[in-house]
Design a protein around this motif. Structure first.
Motif, PDB file in Angstrom:
ATOM      1  N   UNK A 113     -44.537  31.797 -38.664  1.00 25.49           N
ATOM      2  CA  UNK A 113     -44.496  30.228 -38.284  1.00 25.49           C
ATOM      3  C   UNK A 113     -45.077  30.034 -37.017  1.00 25.49           C
ATOM      4  N   UNK A 114     -44.198  30.852 -36.049  1.00 28.31           N
ATOM      5  CA  UNK A 114     -44.630  30.722 -34.656  1.00 28.31           C
ATOM      6  C   UNK A 114     -46.150  30.944 -34.355  1.00 28.31           C
ATOM      7  N   UNK A 115     -46.495  31.994 -34.939  1.00 28.94           N
ATOM      8  CA  UNK A 115     -48.185  32.359 -34.644  1.00 28.94           C
ATOM      9  C   UNK A 115     -48.868  31.337 -35.170  1.00 28.94           C
ATOM     10  N   UNK A 116     -48.453  30.661 -36.245  1.00 25.77           N
ATOM     11  CA  UNK A 116     -49.626  29.484 -36.589  1.00 25.77           C
ATOM     12  C   UNK A 116     -49.620  28.420 -35.779  1.00 25.77           C
ATOM     13  N   UNK A 117     -48.734  28.230 -34.929  1.00 26.75           N
ATOM     14  CA  UNK A 117     -48.665  27.248 -33.920  1.00 26.75           C
ATOM     15  C   UNK A 117     -49.415  27.720 -32.805  1.00 26.75           C
ATOM     16  N   UNK A 118     -48.894  28.899 -32.226  1.00 29.05           N
ATOM     17  CA  UNK A 118     -49.506  29.385 -31.044  1.00 29.05           C
ATOM     18  C   UNK A 118     -50.696  30.162 -30.877  1.00 29.05           C
TER      19      UNK A 118
ATOM     20  N   UNK B 172     -43.948  19.665 -32.467  1.00 22.19           N
ATOM     21  CA  UNK B 172     -45.074  18.808 -33.435  1.00 22.19           C
ATOM     22  C   UNK B 172     -45.993  19.527 -34.293  1.00 22.19           C
ATOM     23  N   UNK B 173     -46.336  20.759 -33.498  1.00 20.24           N
ATOM     24  CA  UNK B 173     -47.185  21.743 -34.429  1.00 20.24           C
ATOM     25  C   UNK B 173     -46.562  22.301 -35.273  1.00 20.24           C
ATOM     26  N   UNK B 174     -45.290  23.047 -35.055  1.00 21.57           N
ATOM     27  CA  UNK B 174     -44.303  23.531 -36.269  1.00 21.57           C
ATOM     28  C   UNK B 174     -44.241  22.543 -37.370  1.00 21.57           C
ATOM     29  N   UNK B 175     -44.087  21.356 -37.299  1.00 24.31           N
ATOM     30  CA  UNK B 175     -43.710  20.512 -38.330  1.00 24.31           C
ATOM     31  C   UNK B 175     -45.143  20.278 -39.252  1.00 24.31           C
ATOM     32  N   UNK B 176     -46.408  20.805 -38.744  1.00 23.92           N
ATOM     33  CA  UNK B 176     -47.398  20.693 -39.553  1.00 23.92           C
ATOM     34  C   UNK B 176     -47.514  21.984 -40.293  1.00 23.92           C
ATOM     35  N   UNK B 177     -46.923  23.136 -40.115  1.00 21.53           N
ATOM     36  CA  UNK B 177     -46.955  24.174 -40.891  1.00 21.53           C
ATOM     37  C   UNK B 177     -46.292  23.989 -42.013  1.00 21.53           C
TER      38      UNK B 177
END
Length: 199
Positions: free
Chosen positions: A169-174, A153-158
């Motif tokens: 991509x991973x860092x933007x969520x985590x 859900x967080x990834x979809x918002x990137x």
């Protein structure tokens, strides 16, 4: 955590008021339901019978400095659970690669409980999500399907996550203290997706 992603993740990870449980710190007072694990409509469902393309798994090639870790049956089962949750969320093989690489960095694909003195705050589960940051309850974030759905859900918002380097991509969520560490697991994650996607 990035405000846009935090708002979305907190929104999905919040508990319903009907459940009679107060939302965690920083959550809005809305009654957005918890993460749902119901499959998406068949028209959006990702098909599992097609062969996995290496170009789709590693669209930017393999980054330098790859790491690998031998996996137990339990760790492979957790990778498979991430793949199944990815499919249920209507996302493709690349999303599964990002999610598995993230879980390899965060927990080596082990569904970790609280580690006592070695714990990073209240981080737990495959993605080391924190109840105090609104990711969900301990029971939820240690459920691989729920934890993966929250991550995705967080990834979809990137914006444009599909075209970003995996580690970005991973860092933007985590929002990790070690933002470049996700890249080292990209090849092993891609290999796991290639092996397990159609099983």
């Amino acid at each position: 955590m990035n405000k846009l992603i935090q708002r979305g993740v907190l929104s999905i990870a919040g508990l319903t008021a009907a459940a009679g449980i107060a939302a965690g710190p920083g959550l809005s007072q809305d009654t957005t339901p918890a993460v749902t694990t119901t499959p998406v409509a068949a028209t959006q469902q990702v098909t599992a019978d097609k062969p996995v393309s290496t170009d789709k798994l590693l669209p930017n090639g393999v980054p330098a400095g790859q790491s690998t870790v031998p996996l137990t049956d339990e760790q492979k089962a957790n990778a498979k659970a991430i793949i199944e949750a990815t499919k249920k969320n209507g996302m493709d093989e690349r999303a599964a690669v990002v999610a598995i690489a993230t879980a390899l960095q965060e927990s080596k694909l082990e569904n970790l409980g609280h580690l006592g003195d070695r714990n990073d705050h209240d981080s737990q589960g495959l993605f080391q999500q924190r109840p105090s940051s609104g990711w969900g309850t301990v029971e939820q974030i240690t459920d691989p399907e729920y934890a993966t759905t929250a991550f995705l859900t967080g990834l979809k918002q990137v914006d444009g996550w599909q075209d970003l380097p995996l580690t970005q991509a991973a860092q933007t969520v985590q929002v990790s203290a070690y933002p470049d560490h996700y890249a080292q697991w990209e090849k092993q994650a891609a290999d796991l997706v290639a092996e397990l996607w159609t099983r």
